[in-house]
Scaffold this motif. Structure first.
Motif, PDB file in Angstrom:
ATOM      1  N   TYR A  64      -1.968  -3.285  -7.371  1.00 28.97           N
ATOM      2  CA  TYR A  64      -2.284  -1.857  -7.415  1.00 28.97           C
ATOM      3  C   TYR A  64      -3.789  -1.644  -7.354  1.00 28.97           C
ATOM      4  CZ  TYR A  64      -3.028   2.795  -9.417  1.00 28.97           C
ATOM      5  OH  TYR A  64      -3.451   4.090  -9.636  1.00 28.97           O
ATOM      6  N   GLU A  65      -4.536  -2.389  -8.180  1.00 28.89           N
ATOM      7  CA  GLU A  65      -5.990  -2.232  -8.206  1.00 28.89           C
ATOM      8  C   GLU A  65      -6.627  -2.709  -6.901  1.00 28.89           C
ATOM      9  OE1 GLU A  65      -7.541  -0.539 -10.237  1.00 28.89           O
ATOM     10  OE2 GLU A  65      -6.249  -0.415 -12.000  1.00 28.89           O
ATOM     11  N   ASP A 119       1.019   4.274  -2.734  1.00 32.36           N
ATOM     12  CA  ASP A 119       0.869   5.680  -2.345  1.00 32.36           C
ATOM     13  C   ASP A 119       2.050   6.530  -2.810  1.00 32.36           C
ATOM     14  OD1 ASP A 119      -1.503   5.054  -1.123  1.00 32.36           O
ATOM     15  OD2 ASP A 119      -0.655   4.908   0.903  1.00 32.36           O
ATOM     16  N   GLU A 121       0.828  -1.206   0.000  1.00 34.80           N
ATOM     17  CA  GLU A 121       0.000   0.000   0.000  1.00 34.80           C
ATOM     18  C   GLU A 121       0.862   1.256   0.000  1.00 34.80           C
ATOM     19  OE1 GLU A 121      -3.673   2.063   2.536  1.00 34.80           O
ATOM     20  OE2 GLU A 121      -2.968   0.041   3.037  1.00 34.80           O
ATOM     21  N   GLU A 138      -6.192   0.207  -4.569  1.00 29.45           N
ATOM     22  CA  GLU A 138      -7.029   1.334  -4.978  1.00 29.45           C
ATOM     23  C   GLU A 138      -8.517   1.067  -4.757  1.00 29.45           C
ATOM     24  OE1 GLU A 138      -5.873   4.583  -6.707  1.00 29.45           O
ATOM     25  OE2 GLU A 138      -4.572   3.789  -5.125  1.00 29.45           O
ATOM     26  N   ASN A 139      -8.914  -0.198  -4.827  1.00 35.08           N
ATOM     27  CA  ASN A 139     -10.330  -0.543  -4.715  1.00 35.08           C
ATOM     28  C   ASN A 139     -10.670  -1.238  -3.404  1.00 35.08           C
ATOM     29  OD1 ASN A 139     -11.646   0.024  -7.567  1.00 35.08           O
ATOM     30  ND2 ASN A 139      -9.598  -0.812  -7.944  1.00 35.08           N
TER      31      ASN A 139
END
Length: 415
Positions: A303-304, A293, A289, A307-308
């Motif tokens: 990554y997704e 960032d 994470e 982000e989700n």
């Protein structure tokens, strides 16, 4: 001297093969049976009923037969209440404790049949007389390492009823197309479209989708498609290992997976070091994470997931490089984390990973729809052999399956 007990079978026992399995089990184990009553369901929604007396030459053989019949949904006529014995110490269960199946189960306690919560195979069954929120009795499973001294643990099969899932009478409906076990001969495109429709239906109903993924998903070039599904909100939980995450992060940082460019199949100079450099960079950032960032990781499945806000569990193994700081290296802790994901799942899609598929399969109830995809049929076969009878397999290239699945799912969003 002959020893006998009467058992009952009820439901779609002919269509599902339950009656045949029970008759065969009695004979295979050296017993005999006499059918006292047999009522056949004559319509699609009408159930059948069979009452039979099972006999054996000694009580031990009869006990073994009744155990096998119980696993297939047979219930003793006039069953007694569940026999409960207090656990003598932490992580210690009484002799002859009842080891659960992964089928929906009930216990007879204080004159009432109670549903067993959090059902999964190979667990102890515990009853708490006042454990429910309203002070009523509660029954649930516990792994052996979670049993505490004084827990009331069910023994043998007395007062326990197992309800194996039944094959739909019509042969249709969700996943009806997949009945029949492992095959490399099913039409791949139409089968994948069925999986896509089920995935969309589960999400439209507010259900939970869990993906279990192996490193081959990234190495085969299917990572982008899986990332698209995550970004579009079709994945609620991801269960994987250190290798999957490392390959995916390496591809974001260096454009390679295990040192190979997935698009060109070229091996850049020093590419074989990329995976260990990737781990170092993630450790330096303080975790996945933090790396997202800071802009170190800018694409890919992990990554997704960040982000989700996808629930992600990375379970470690003895062969892991690094490992990544997000990887759970305590085996029991990892099991518990996977178990929490599995209990929330309505649909599980297993992609090219034997060890993680079996691990998750062991935690799933038999009512959870499960798709297992691998180029190696032994992966699905082993999952089935471990008792995950609800898992149906596709033998195909994962690099073809995931992009095609994503295409079919996402084209529905565009329609």
């Amino acid at each position: 001297m002959t020893h006998s007990r009467t058992v009952e079978l009820e439901g779609h026992i002919i269509d599902s093969g339950t009656m045949q399995r029970c008759f065969g089990a009695v004979m295979d184990l050296g017993g005999s049976f006499d059918v006292e009553q047999f009522d056949v369901g004559k319509h699609e929604t009408e159930e059948s009923y069979c009452r039979l007396t099972v006999s054996a030459d000694d009580p031990e053989t009869l006990r073994d037969i009744l155990h096998e019949l119980h696993q297939n949904g047979a219930v003793l006529e006039d069953p007694s209440e569940v026999d409960l014995v207090a656990a003598p110490a932490d992580k210690v269960v009484p002799p002859n404790f009842y080891s659960t199946t992964n089928h929906p189960t009930e216990v007879l306690y204080d004159g009432e049949w109670i549903d067993v919560e959090r059902i999964e195979m190979d667990c102890a069954l515990v009853v708490d007389p006042e454990g429910a929120s309203d002070g009523s009795p509660r029954a649930y499973t516990k792994t052996l390492n979670a049993v505490q001294e004084g827990d009331l643990v069910a023994t043998d099969q007395s007062g326990i009823r197992v309800n194996p899932p039944e094959r739909p009478r019509s042969g249709g409906g969700a996943f009806g197309f997949m009945q029949g076990g492992v095959s490399a001969e099913r039409p791949s495109e139409s089968t994948i479209r069925e999986v896509a429709e089920e995935l969309r239906a589960v999400k439209e109903d507010g259900g939970n989708v869990m993906v279990v993924a192996g490193p081959a998903v990234i190495h085969s070039g299917a990572g982008d498609a899986l990332a698209d599904l995550v970004a579009a909100g079709y994945v609620d939980a991801l269960s994987a290992g250190n290798g999957f995450a490392t390959h995916d992060l390496e591809r974001s940082i260096y454009g390679t997976s295990l040192g190979m460019n997935v698009e060109t199949l070229e091996h850049p100079r020093k590419g074989h070091k990329h995976h260990i450099w990737t781990i170092s960079e993630i450790i330096r950032a303080g975790g996945i994470e933090a790396a997202v960032d800071e802009g170190i990781v800018t694409e890919g499945v992990m990554y997704e997931c960040v982000e989700n806000d996808v629930d992600t569990v990375l379970a470690g193994s003895i062969r892991d490089d690094g490992p990544l700081p997000d990887t759970i290296t305590d085996a029991v802790e990892a099991q518990d984390a996977i178990r929490e994901q599995a209990h929330d799942a309505d649909l599980v899609i297993m992609l090219a990973t034997l060890l993680h598929s079996v691990a998750v399969g062991n935690c799933l109830p038999s009512t959870t729809k499960t798709v297992c995809v691998d180029i190696n049929p032994a992966t699905v076969t082993q999952l089935l052999d471990r008792g995950s009878a609800q898992a149906i397999g596709m033998v195909t290239d994962i690099g073809t399956f995931v992009p095609t699945l994503a295409e079919f799912v996402l084209e529905g969003d565009e329609a």
